[in-house]
Every structure is written in structure tokens, then in C-alpha cells.
Enzyme design. Structure first.
Site, PDB file in Angstrom:
ATOM      1  N   CYS A 105     -18.114  33.600 -31.487  1.00 39.52           N
ATOM      2  CA  CYS A 105     -16.677  33.376 -31.297  1.00 39.52           C
ATOM      3  C   CYS A 105     -16.430  32.424 -30.116  1.00 39.52           C
ATOM      4  O   CYS A 105     -16.900  32.650 -29.007  1.00 39.52           O
ATOM      5  CB  CYS A 105     -15.967  34.694 -31.047  1.00 39.52           C
ATOM      6  N   ARG A 230     -13.841  28.906 -44.328  1.00 38.45           N
ATOM      7  CA  ARG A 230     -12.614  28.162 -44.631  1.00 38.45           C
ATOM      8  C   ARG A 230     -12.498  27.760 -46.091  1.00 38.45           C
ATOM      9  O   ARG A 230     -11.390  27.667 -46.627  1.00 38.45           O
ATOM     10  CB  ARG A 230     -12.517  26.939 -43.712  1.00 38.45           C
TER      11      ARG A 230
HETATM   12  C1  LIG Z   1      -9.505  31.958 -39.154  1.00 35.69           C
HETATM   13  C2  LIG Z   1     -10.943  32.130 -38.749  1.00 35.69           C
HETATM   14  C3  LIG Z   1     -11.340  33.319 -38.133  1.00 35.69           C
HETATM   15  C4  LIG Z   1     -12.686  33.491 -37.758  1.00 35.69           C
HETATM   16  N1  LIG Z   1     -13.053  34.702 -37.213  1.00 35.69           N
HETATM   17  C5  LIG Z   1     -14.382  34.943 -37.004  1.00 35.69           C
HETATM   18  C6  LIG Z   1     -14.832  36.244 -36.626  1.00 35.69           C
HETATM   19  O1  LIG Z   1     -14.052  37.209 -36.473  1.00 35.69           O
HETATM   20  N2  LIG Z   1     -16.168  36.409 -36.439  1.00 35.69           N
HETATM   21  C7  LIG Z   1     -17.078  35.385 -36.608  1.00 35.69           C
HETATM   22  O2  LIG Z   1     -18.280  35.600 -36.441  1.00 35.69           O
HETATM   23  N3  LIG Z   1     -16.672  34.167 -36.982  1.00 35.69           N
HETATM   24  C8  LIG Z   1     -15.363  33.928 -37.203  1.00 35.69           C
HETATM   25  N4  LIG Z   1     -14.969  32.701 -37.661  1.00 35.69           N
HETATM   26  C9  LIG Z   1     -15.990  31.654 -37.924  1.00 35.69           C
HETATM   27  C10 LIG Z   1     -16.441  31.676 -39.378  1.00 35.69           C
HETATM   28  O3  LIG Z   1     -17.026  32.920 -39.718  1.00 35.69           O
HETATM   29  C11 LIG Z   1     -17.443  30.536 -39.679  1.00 35.69           C
HETATM   30  O4  LIG Z   1     -18.570  30.691 -38.871  1.00 35.69           O
HETATM   31  C12 LIG Z   1     -16.860  29.152 -39.429  1.00 35.69           C
HETATM   32  O5  LIG Z   1     -15.526  29.051 -39.889  1.00 35.69           O
HETATM   33  C13 LIG Z   1     -17.715  28.060 -40.125  1.00 35.69           C
HETATM   34  O6  LIG Z   1     -17.774  28.276 -41.512  1.00 35.69           O
HETATM   35  P1  LIG Z   1     -16.893  27.411 -42.575  1.00 35.69           P
HETATM   36  O7  LIG Z   1     -17.239  25.979 -42.346  1.00 35.69           O
HETATM   37  O8  LIG Z   1     -17.312  27.929 -43.919  1.00 35.69           O
HETATM   38  O9  LIG Z   1     -15.445  27.662 -42.247  1.00 35.69           O
HETATM   39  C14 LIG Z   1     -13.640  32.476 -38.005  1.00 35.69           C
HETATM   40  C15 LIG Z   1     -13.221  31.288 -38.616  1.00 35.69           C
HETATM   41  C16 LIG Z   1     -11.914  31.104 -38.997  1.00 35.69           C
HETATM   42  C17 LIG Z   1     -11.509  29.815 -39.678  1.00 35.69           C
END
Ligand SMILES: Cc1cc2nc3c(=O)[nH]c(=O)nc-3n(C[C@H](O)[C@H](O)[C@H](O)COP(=O)(O)O)c2cc1C
Length: 338
Positions: A105, A230
Site C-alpha cells: 500500500c 483495475r
Molecule cells: C482502488 C484500489 C484499491 C486498492 N487497494 C489495495 C489494497 O487494499 N491492498 C492491496 O494490496 N492493494 C491494493 N490496491 C492495489 C491493487 O491490488 C494492485 O496491486 C494494483 O492496482 C495493480 O494492479 P492492476 O494494474 O491490475 O490495477 C488497490 C488498487 C486500487 C486501484
């Protein structure tokens, strides 16, 4: 007979994970994504301090349905003893399939107290947290990391090795640093390097936006599973598309607008049922309304109206009116064309 821990990572197929996402990967959305082909889901991150204090908010985050399994509960914090207590409580009271530790995070409030990616500045702390959590419960412990805190500390392989040695049974890498936040491209080559370096399964994450991306990530990195965040927003269909692409099958066509709206309303109804406060629920749901209507013709006007709606009935009425208008446009004879 009980299944071995993390059994979904031991089979032939590459499992798809719905990523932990604060304010998004809540029980209603997790259930929806499971139906559309997510093989594993993870809760949003829950504060270890909140769990230990048994705060109402934390208890809300920890709720899940049996149909969501396999599910991991993700916890965060910088105090190994408190993380251990939180993990033990979650394991005993909620019994998820695994406990996931958040080392990714990037949010200031969390990092400031050394939580989330803040821990990545001190790998000894990472080691102590993983060990403490793993010793505290009979459940498998997994970790979710970024590649480092900043460019100077960027070393996903070293972080991964520390986690493995401390007892983590799987590791998810989002190959950006905390300093990157979400900018630039996720460096998938770091996922490949981690796969080479550790013995435990590696879950690849970052920038999977289409079914084809999921296949490319697996082929380019050799990861054992793929996690999507996302790309699932307003589009749980990504899981069936990724499944088809991974299995070498034709990717199903995207859903019609009617189908998108039907699923959106089902999601909204479940979100309202799940929330204790229905008015709050519809306000919280606005982000999903924005995502489900992204890219539609004349979508901006629709979204402006949807963002002002205060009840589910308002939302239903606006979506129905939009469909009627679009049907009328489709049927209107072309004018002015000779
Ligand atoms: C709205 C939002 C909330 C997120 N909350 C968390 C979370 O609570 N814990 C976590 O490990 N990652 C969190 N992430 C990160 C995602 O799990 C992920 O690692 C990151 O978005 C990259 O993946 P993507 O390219 O598929 O979006 C969050 C991402 C987004 C967009």
C-alpha cells in the site's frame, strides 16, 4: 479429505485472482467476480490494530460468504506482535483460506506508520512480520509486495527471498515501487526474475487490462497465477476473457449494454443489501456506476445524472431511459443522406 493449502496454485491451470482493493473488492463484488471466472479473491486491506481492537469497521471488512472461497483476508500493520494477534483472531473467528500481508500500500497515512509499502524500507521488519503472522495461525501466509520503496531500495528478488525464508507460501508482486505509485508501466521482467529466484509460487500483478494481457503475462514471466485489479472495474467479464485467453480458446465477445446494466444493477442491489446503511451504500456505489458506464455513447451525460441519484430506483430509471433512448436512435431513419 481436506485440500492441501493453496491447492489452486498446485494444479495445471493458471488461477486468476481478484486483487485486494480498498473500497472495491468487497463481498458483493467478490461474489460477482467469482461467478465470472475469478478463481481466488482477496479482501481489501484491514488494519491489524482495528482487528485487535475489534472495531466495527474492521469487522465489516472481514465478513464474507462461503461461496467466495477460496478467499484470503489481507491485513496490514508494522508491529509484528499486533499482526500476529490480528492473524490469529481472523483465522479463528473468520477462517479464511489464507492470510495475506500487505507490503504494497502506497498511501501516505499507512506508509507514515511503516505499514504497507513503508515496511519495504526495513527488510528485517518484513522478516519479523511474516514470521510472526505465520507462527500465529495454522493457515498459509502469503504476501503482496511492490518492487521496493523507491528506486534506491528496488530489489523485488531480495524482498521475495526474505518473505520466503520467513515462511510465506506464495508471493504476489506488483512490479512498481512505492515512489512510482501507479505511473509508468509495471515491469513484468521483475516478475520473471522473482519466479526464477524463489521456490514458492509467484502471482503476477500489474497492468492486466485484457484477456490477451493475462496470457502475455503468463507467457512472458512464467508466473503461477495472475491478479487483476483495475481491469475488473465495471468489467467482471475480464475474468472470463482472461480464462479463455489462458486456455487458448476464443475470447468471448464483450457484453451488450443491456447485459452491462443488468449486472450493474444486480451488483448495486447486493451492495445495498450488504451495507448496513442503504443511503451510504448508493453513494459508495457511484464509483461503480461510473465504471459500468465508461465508454458508452453519450455516457458523460448519463454519469452526471447517475452521480446525483440517491436511491436504487433512481439508478434503475436512468439506466432504463438510456436504453430506450439508444434503441430509439438505432431505429431512427437516417436523415439528410441523399
Ligand atoms: C482502488 C484500489 C484499491 C486498492 N487497494 C489495495 C489494497 O487494499 N491492498 C492491496 O494490496 N492493494 C491494493 N490496491 C492495489 C491493487 O491490488 C494492485 O496491486 C494494483 O492496482 C495493480 O494492479 P492492476 O494494474 O491490475 O490495477 C488497490 C488498487 C486500487 C486501484
Amino acid at each position: 479429505m481436506t485440500s492441501p493449502p493453496l491447492h489452486w496454485l498446485r494444479g495445471e491451470k493458471t488461477p486468476l485472482y481478484l486483487a485486494p482493493q480498498a473500497g472495491v473488492s468487497e463481498s458483493p463484488f467478490r461474489r460477482l467476480c467469482r461467478r465470472f471466472g475469478a478463481d481466488v479473491v482477496v479482501s481489501e486491506f484491514v488494519s491489524a490494530a482495528g482487528i485487535v481492537m475489534n472495531s466495527r469497521r474492521s469487522r465489516d471488512y472481514l465478513r464474507f460468504d462461503e461461496e467466495e472461497r477460496p478467499i484470503g483476508i489481507q491485513i496490514f500493520g508494522a508491529d509484528p506482535a499486533m499482526m500476529a494477534d490480528a492473524a490469529a483472531f481472523v483465522a479463528e473467528v473468520y477462517a479464511p483460506d489464507f492470510i495475506d500481508i500487505n507490503f504494497g500500500c502506497p498511501v501516505k497515512k499507512v506508509v507514515k506508520r511503516n505499514g504497507g509499502s513503508g515496511c519495504l524500507r526495513d527488510l528485517e521488519l518484513v522478516r519479523r512480520i511474516v514470521r510472526a503472522v505465520d507462527d500465529a495461525t495454522p493457515l498459509p501466509t502469503t504476501v503482496k509486495i511492490r518492487s521496493g520503496f523507491d528506486e534506491k531500495t528496488r530489489d523485488p528478488v531480495r524482498i521475495g527471498l526474505v518473505c520466503q525464508e520467513a515462511g510465506a507460501q506464495a508471493i504476489c508482486l506488483h512490479p512498481r515501487t512505492r515512489a512510482d505509485m501507479y505511473s509508468g508501466e509495471a515491469r513484468w521482467e521483475e516478475i520473471a526474475a522473482l519466479v526464477e529466484a524463489v521456490e514458492i509460487p509467484v502471482i503476477g500483478n500489474g497492468d492486466v487490462r485484457t484477456g490477451g494481457d493475462a496470457r502475455r503475462m503468463r507467457d512472458e514471466t512464467g508466473c503461477a497465477a495472475i491478479m487483476i485489479a483495475r481491469g475488473s472495474h465495471g468489467y467482471p467479464w475480464i475474468f472470463r476473457e482472461a480464462r479463455a485467453a489462458l486456455d487458448g480458446k476464443p475470447i468471448p465477445p464483450p457484453p451488450s449494454v443491456e447485459e452491462r446494466f443488468r449486472v450493474c444493477l444486480e451488483h448495486a442491489r447486493n451492495a445495498i443489501r450488504f451495507e448496513r446503511n442503504p443511503e451510504r451504500a448508493i453513494i459508495d456505489f457511484r464509483k461503480h456506476l461510473g465504471w459500468y458506464t465508461k465508454g458508452l455513447p453519450d455516457g458523460r451525460r448519463l454519469r452526471t445524472e447517475l452521480f446525483q441519484s440517491e436511491t436504487l430506483e433512481d439508478v434503475e430509471r436512468l439506466l432504463e431511459r438510456y436504453l430506450e433512448e439508444q434503441r430509439a436512435l438505432d431505429q431512427a431513419p437516417l436523415t439528410g443522406v441523399s
